[in-house]
Design an enzyme around this catalytic site. Structure first.
Site, PDB file in Angstrom:
ATOM      1  N   HIS A 112      42.420  36.443  68.696  1.00 53.52           N
ATOM      2  CA  HIS A 112      41.991  34.474  69.454  1.00 53.52           C
ATOM      3  C   HIS A 112      41.381  34.344  67.508  1.00 53.52           C
ATOM      4  CE1 HIS A 112      37.359  35.515  67.809  1.00 53.52           C
ATOM      5  NE2 HIS A 112      37.394  36.617  67.902  1.00 53.52           N
TER       6      HIS A 112
ATOM      7  N   CYS B 211      17.662  31.606  60.186  1.00 54.25           N
ATOM      8  CA  CYS B 211      17.262  31.249  61.575  1.00 54.25           C
ATOM      9  C   CYS B 211      18.971  31.282  62.903  1.00 54.25           C
ATOM     10  CB  CYS B 211      16.780  29.675  61.107  1.00 54.25           C
ATOM     11  SG  CYS B 211      15.421  29.944  60.925  1.00 54.25           S
TER      12      CYS B 211
END
Lengths: 148, 393
Positions: free
Chosen positions: B203, B327
């Site tokens: 992929h 984050c």
């Protein structure tokens, strides 16, 4: 990307009250670059009211949006009213934050409270308070999550 | 607005040839490849064909190719499969500190069963020093697994030299390389690399999700992770995902034919982005080797600002990138790869990870290099770190 509310996106893209106040009466700084967020809030106080407020923030979308929101919430408020605003109230005003952001990036009210504390400390002749280095999500490390 | 995918390590668009190869196996040829009756014929032939296509890309025999569900499964099969098969010979495994989590977490899991591992350091460009491999080898070392090219900083390791050290040591240790990022963009000739096992993820190179590739050199012993029937020579049981495997085979054939063309196409785009960003923005650094690097990877750190914010603004401009900041990671930790190459944790927050693909053009690269500087400026003006640095505090 985390699923942010429209309000968060609005405050992230159009942050209110960005900047610094050169003759600020109080400055609150909170955070730690290792964690990814630092918030610095400047206030100008007159007659026990927050006459002006500005912020600078290093951090993610939620950190910017909460900083912006807290400045909007407290502008023109009395110190007593401002002290009552919590991190949770800021998040609520933004229509919520993704759970993963609730701890690390939701410290804007704390930074504001430090600015007020700084103002009071200077006024009492005790000088400026130190910036606070916090990293309260450090415990959420990989080791705990990977085999949860 | 146009969407520019600069995050091909997350997803590449499947090629039409791949989709065509898959299509018969959803409805018309829905049979089970293991059936002896006629319904099994076309699926079985499809598996055979895909195996030949993958073997051609790896330069191995077709019975040395095992189909799995993903690159992560292939890595797990290599690490755990070899560890379980060889636990009587030893319990020590060597990896590098910049492996993908499907390698690092697999060896960490094994420590709970009594295995031990050494995670080798890398230099500032992300290279494993072959001498460190030599020094880490023990009599009970059963496996060495070093990534072919980093999925974050693109640095290509000297696998050939490391394989020679591992095999020359005499402990009978196997050599595995995680080629999940490199395969389809640089040579993955297993004889040239000298490896016993290799993982690859179709992929990542215009194939479908849901199929992984695993090269297992003849005579290499592994224990299956999924026991059951005779599929995949008994190394990986479970009814085969024929459509995905047929697509994986087609992607391998395309990769084999186009490897040079892909490199020639991507290199100028990569160069334009690196040169322009480094020259147009202050205090930006390139992570990883400048020369020995995948043609489709770029990794910057931009000082004083945070990755998720950069990512969100770029997303707003239609440009999709990734970051190694705490984050942006779902575990709230900054990239272990950046840490391993000595990037300060604070600086790692400003990381920007770009992975290119064939749908990117020079025009995209120019658009990106125009969009980035004002975003950086805007975020820096908002950053207390930038303010401190500028005022010299």
């Amino acid at each position: 990307m985390p699923v942010y509310s429209e309000k968060v996106m609005d405050h992230f893209q159009h942050p209110r009250n960005v900047g610094e106040i050169t003759d600020a009466d109080g400055i609150g700084e909170l955070g730690n670059p290792t964690c990814g967020d630092i918030m610095k809030i400047y206030i100008k106080v007159k007659d026990d009211k927050i006459e002006d407020v500005k912020f600078k923030t290093f951090g993610c979308g939620a950190a910017v949006a909460t900083s912006s929101m807290v400045t909007e919430l407290v502008k023109g408020k009395t110190l007593e009213e401002a002290e009552k605003i919590s991190n949770a109230a800021v998040a609520e005003a933004l229509d919520g934050l993704p759970p993963v952001k609730m701890h690390c990036s939701n410290l804007a009210a704390d930074a504001l409270h430090l600015a007020i504390e700084d103002y009071k400390s200077v006024k009492a002749g005790k000088g400026h308070i130190a910036k606070v280095e916090t990293c309260d999500h450090e415990h959420e490390g990989l080791d705990e999550l990977e085999h949860a | 607005m146009k969407t520019i995918n600069f995050d091909h390590f997350a997803a590449t668009k499947m090629r039409p040839e791949v989709k065509s190869a898959m299509e018969p196996f959803f409805i018309e040829e829905y049979g089970n490849a293991q059936s002896i009756h006629n319904l099994g014929d076309a699926p079985r032939e499809a598996l055979d064909k895909a195996r030949v296509q993958a073997a051609s890309l790896f330069n191995c025999a077709s019975n040395e190719v095992i189909f799995t569900s993903s690159g992560s499964e292939s890595n797990n099969l290599a690490i755990k499969g070899a560890a379980f098969a060889r636990m009587a010979q030893g319990k020590h495994i060597i990896v590098s500190g910049i492996e993908h989590f499907s390698v690092l977490n697999a060896v960490k899991s094994l420590t709970k069963l009594g295995f031990e591992f050494t995670a080798l350091p890398v230099d500032k460009d992300g290279f494993v020093n072959p001498d460190d491999v030599k020094n880490a080898m023990r009599k009970d070392t059963i496996l060495v697994s070093i990534t072919h090219a980093s999925n974050e900083i693109g640095t290509i390791q000297n696998i050939k030299e490391i394989s020679e050290i591992v095999h020359g040591f005499g402990s009978g240790a196997y050599m595995h390389t995680d080629a999940n990022t490199s395969c389809g963009f640089i040579e993955t000739d297993v004889k040239e690399l000298g490896v016993d096992m290799l993982s690859a993820a179709p992929h990542r190179f215009y194939g479908p999700k849901g199929a992984g590739l695993f090269y297992l050199k003849k005579g290499t012993r592994i224990m299956p992770l999924i026991d059951g029937g005779v599929q995949e020579f008994g190394r990986r049981a479970g009814t085969e995902n024929v459509a995905a495997i047929a697509g994986a085979g087609a992607a391998c054939e395309l990769a084999k034919n186009e490897l040079n063309k892909r490199r020639e196409y991507l290199l100028p785009i990569q160069k334009h982005i690196i040169d322009t960003v480094l020259s147009s923005i202050d205090e930006v650094y390139l992570n990883g080797s400048r020369t020995n690097r995948l043609p489709n990877n770029i990794n910057f750190v931009i000082k004083y600002i945070e990755g998720e914010s950069i990512l969100m603004w770029l997303n707003n401009s239609g440009i999709m990138v990734a970051s190694g900041s705490a984050c942006t990671s779902k575990i709230l930790k900054s990239s272990h790869v950046l840490t391993a190459i000595g990037v300060d944790a604070a600086l790692a927050q400003g990381s920007l990870l770009i992975s290119l693909g064939e749908d990117n053009t020079m025009e995209d690269a120019r658009y990106f290099t125009e969009q980035l500087p004002p975003i950086v400026q805007k975020l820096r003006e908002m950053s207390p770190l930038y303010e401190e640095a500028k005022s010299g505090k």
